[in-house]
Design a protein around this motif. Structure first.
Motif, PDB file in Angstrom:
ATOM      1  N   ALA A   1     -41.077  -9.249 -15.249  1.00  0.00           N
ATOM      2  CA  ALA A   1     -42.352  -8.535 -15.274  1.00  0.00           C
ATOM      3  C   ALA A   1     -42.904  -8.451 -16.695  1.00  0.00           C
ATOM      4  CB  ALA A   1     -42.175  -7.137 -14.685  1.00  0.00           C
TER       5      ALA A   1
ATOM      6  N   ARG B   1     -40.303 -10.621  -2.144  1.00  0.00           N
ATOM      7  CA  ARG B   1     -41.672 -11.100  -2.342  1.00  0.00           C
ATOM      8  C   ARG B   1     -41.586 -12.457  -3.047  1.00  0.00           C
ATOM      9  NH1 ARG B   1     -46.716  -8.600  -3.280  1.00  0.00           N
ATOM     10  NH2 ARG B   1     -45.722  -6.578  -3.098  1.00  0.00           N
TER      11      ARG B   1
ATOM     12  N   SER C   1     -48.744   3.245 -13.655  1.00  0.00           N
ATOM     13  CA  SER C   1     -50.113   2.938 -13.234  1.00  0.00           C
ATOM     14  C   SER C   1     -51.015   4.161 -13.276  1.00  0.00           C
ATOM     15  CB  SER C   1     -50.110   2.343 -11.818  1.00  0.00           C
ATOM     16  OG  SER C   1     -49.652   3.299 -10.869  1.00  0.00           O
TER      17      SER C   1
ATOM     18  N   ASP D   1     -39.330 -12.086  -6.190  1.00  0.00           N
ATOM     19  CA  ASP D   1     -38.970 -10.729  -6.619  1.00  0.00           C
ATOM     20  C   ASP D   1     -38.087 -10.135  -5.526  1.00  0.00           C
ATOM     21  OD1 ASP D   1     -38.780  -8.192  -7.637  1.00  0.00           O
ATOM     22  OD2 ASP D   1     -40.915  -7.711  -7.452  1.00  0.00           O
TER      23      ASP D   1
ATOM     24  N   GLY E   1     -49.727  -5.883 -12.122  1.00  0.00           N
ATOM     25  CA  GLY E   1     -49.524  -5.224 -10.843  1.00  0.00           C
ATOM     26  C   GLY E   1     -48.225  -5.593 -10.161  1.00  0.00           C
ATOM     27  N   GLU E   2     -48.239  -5.543  -8.829  1.00  0.00           N
ATOM     28  CA  GLU E   2     -47.003  -5.730  -8.060  1.00  0.00           C
ATOM     29  C   GLU E   2     -46.520  -7.178  -8.060  1.00  0.00           C
ATOM     30  OE1 GLU E   2     -49.316  -5.996  -3.718  1.00  0.00           O
ATOM     31  OE2 GLU E   2     -47.969  -4.335  -4.171  1.00  0.00           O
ATOM     32  N   ASP E   3     -47.349  -8.105  -8.520  1.00  0.00           N
ATOM     33  CA  ASP E   3     -46.933  -9.511  -8.593  1.00  0.00           C
ATOM     34  C   ASP E   3     -46.261  -9.855  -9.916  1.00  0.00           C
ATOM     35  OD1 ASP E   3     -47.817 -10.355  -6.059  1.00  0.00           O
ATOM     36  OD2 ASP E   3     -49.875 -10.580  -6.789  1.00  0.00           O
TER      37      ASP E   3
ATOM     38  N   HIS F   1     -43.474 -12.709   2.452  1.00  0.00           N
ATOM     39  CA  HIS F   1     -42.730 -11.452   2.322  1.00  0.00           C
ATOM     40  C   HIS F   1     -41.683 -11.377   3.422  1.00  0.00           C
ATOM     41  CE1 HIS F   1     -46.556  -9.454   0.430  1.00  0.00           C
ATOM     42  NE2 HIS F   1     -46.065 -10.436  -0.300  1.00  0.00           N
TER      43      HIS F   1
ATOM     44  N   GLY G   1     -45.355  -0.151 -13.672  1.00  0.00           N
ATOM     45  CA  GLY G   1     -44.623   0.553 -12.626  1.00  0.00           C
ATOM     46  C   GLY G   1     -45.510   1.542 -11.893  1.00  0.00           C
ATOM     47  N   GLY G   2     -44.969   2.125 -10.823  1.00  0.00           N
ATOM     48  CA  GLY G   2     -45.752   3.040  -9.997  1.00  0.00           C
ATOM     49  C   GLY G   2     -46.253   4.254 -10.743  1.00  0.00           C
TER      50      GLY G   2
ATOM     51  N   GLY H   1     -41.002   3.757 -12.688  1.00  0.00           N
ATOM     52  CA  GLY H   1     -41.093   4.003 -11.257  1.00  0.00           C
ATOM     53  C   GLY H   1     -40.020   4.983 -10.856  1.00  0.00           C
TER      54      GLY H   1
END
Length: 335
Positions: A124, A30, A279, A23, A313-315, A45, A275-276, A146
């Motif tokens: 995603a 990431r 969530s 990513d 999530g973020e992954d 990272h 997204g942020g 986000g």
């Protein structure tokens, strides 16, 4: 380069089903080794450099660290930008230095492993479809809310990219005629009202319309508006701040309007919010759903799309990019 939670190859059985997903964000890279069931086995990272040469060296270094410990079949790169339809070229990426760059081919030659490119929102969305909240869906819209709105569309099990590989740019649908200006050059784009930055602008506008408001959030905005983030607005709403609550209600209204528009065009059976900002869906989802139903053409006479929170999530982009690379390679070998 930060390499948390590194594990030796002795700890993980090598498998031809392993792939690497990367990513590539504007701030951080990431990279992760992902198993066929979507499990992230190992991660690396690194900060994102801002020149072509240094970025490609950083990617090569991160991927080689993982390849040294794991037998992988392919690498998938999740890129926030426009890709050619054959996914060989990054045409433009607003937060990365590539312009008409054949990144996949060049990196594959340097690594000796097939490299597949994918838009980060598609990656995603694919992760949610394969392993998360969208499993079992037929026609699925995934929204990453986000700083802006990233979107992915899966139709009958396939990612939809449009004629030129750039669909679907749902964040730039106009929901407010002659509304707020957008960096894309238009006015009234959906993401100018339904995003972290949109939350801040809405709070400022609501305060200007109600100058006598004296809440903690109102005082912070008067004192230093630059210090207020979308997350701060959401926290204020959770704490019962009237300005925060009004801002979230305004957000929910435009989210519902946009979801109805998207449903009128694509008729999905499932919509996934990630997204942020996404969530924090419990803050606004029920109210947004009411606006969605009120605005949907034929509401009451047609099935409604289910709306779920994202699970990966973020992954998500890392997992999706790895799975797309793995399945792309398998399809090519079968032919």
């Amino acid at each position: 380069m930060d390499t948390p939670a590194r594990r030796s190859r002795r700890d993980v059985s090598p498998s031809p089903e392993l792939a690497i997903g990367v990513d590539i964000g504007g701030t951080n890279i990431r990279a992760g080794v992902v198993a066929a069931d979507g499990t992230v086995i190992d991660t690396v990272h690194a900060p994102t450099p801002h020149s072509v040469a240094s970025l490609e060296l950083a990617l090569e270094g991160a991927i080689k660290q993982l390849i040294a410990d794991h037998a992988v079949s392919a690498v998938g790169l999740a890129v926030a930008g426009f890709l050619s339809k054959d996914k060989t070229t990054v045409q433009f990426a607003p937060h990365l230095p590539w312009r008409q760059a054949r990144v996949g081919v060049e990196l594959s030659q340097r690594l000796g492993v097939p490299v597949v490119l994918e838009h980060d929102a598609n990656a995603a969305g694919w992760a949610e479809f394969r392993f998360g909240a969208a499993m079992g869906g037929e026609n699925v819209v995934t929204l990453a809310i986000g700083t802006g709105i990233g979107a992915a569309l899966v139709i009958d099990g396939e990612i939809y990219r449009g004629s030129f590989g750039v669909a679907p740019e749902l964040g730039h649908l106009q929901v407010v005629p002659n509304g707020r200006s957008c960096p894309c050059g238009k006015r009234g784009c959906w993401e100018r009202y339904c995003s972290g930055t949109g939350l801040i602008d809405s709070a400022i506008e609501l305060l200007a319309a109600n100058p006598r408001m004296s809440t903690p959030l109102a005082r912070e905005l008067r004192q230093d508006p630059e210090s207020v983030s979308g997350r701060r607005v959401m926290v204020a709403a959770q704490e019962g701040d009237p300005l925060g609550e009004a801002t979230i209600a305004y957000f929910a209204r435009w989210l519902g309007v946009g979801l109805a528009l998207v449903s009128d065009v694509y008729d999905p059976d499932l919509i996934v919010l990630g997204g942020g900002v996404g969530s924090a869906a419990p803050l606004f989802l029920d109210e947004a759903r009411e606006h969605y139903i009120a605005m949907l053409t034929g509401a009451g006479y047609r099935p409604l799309a289910r709306i779920r929170r994202a699970q990966m999530g973020e992954d998500a982009a890392t997992i999706g990019a790895a799975d797309i690379a793995r399945t792309t390679l398998a399809a090519e070998r079968s032919h």
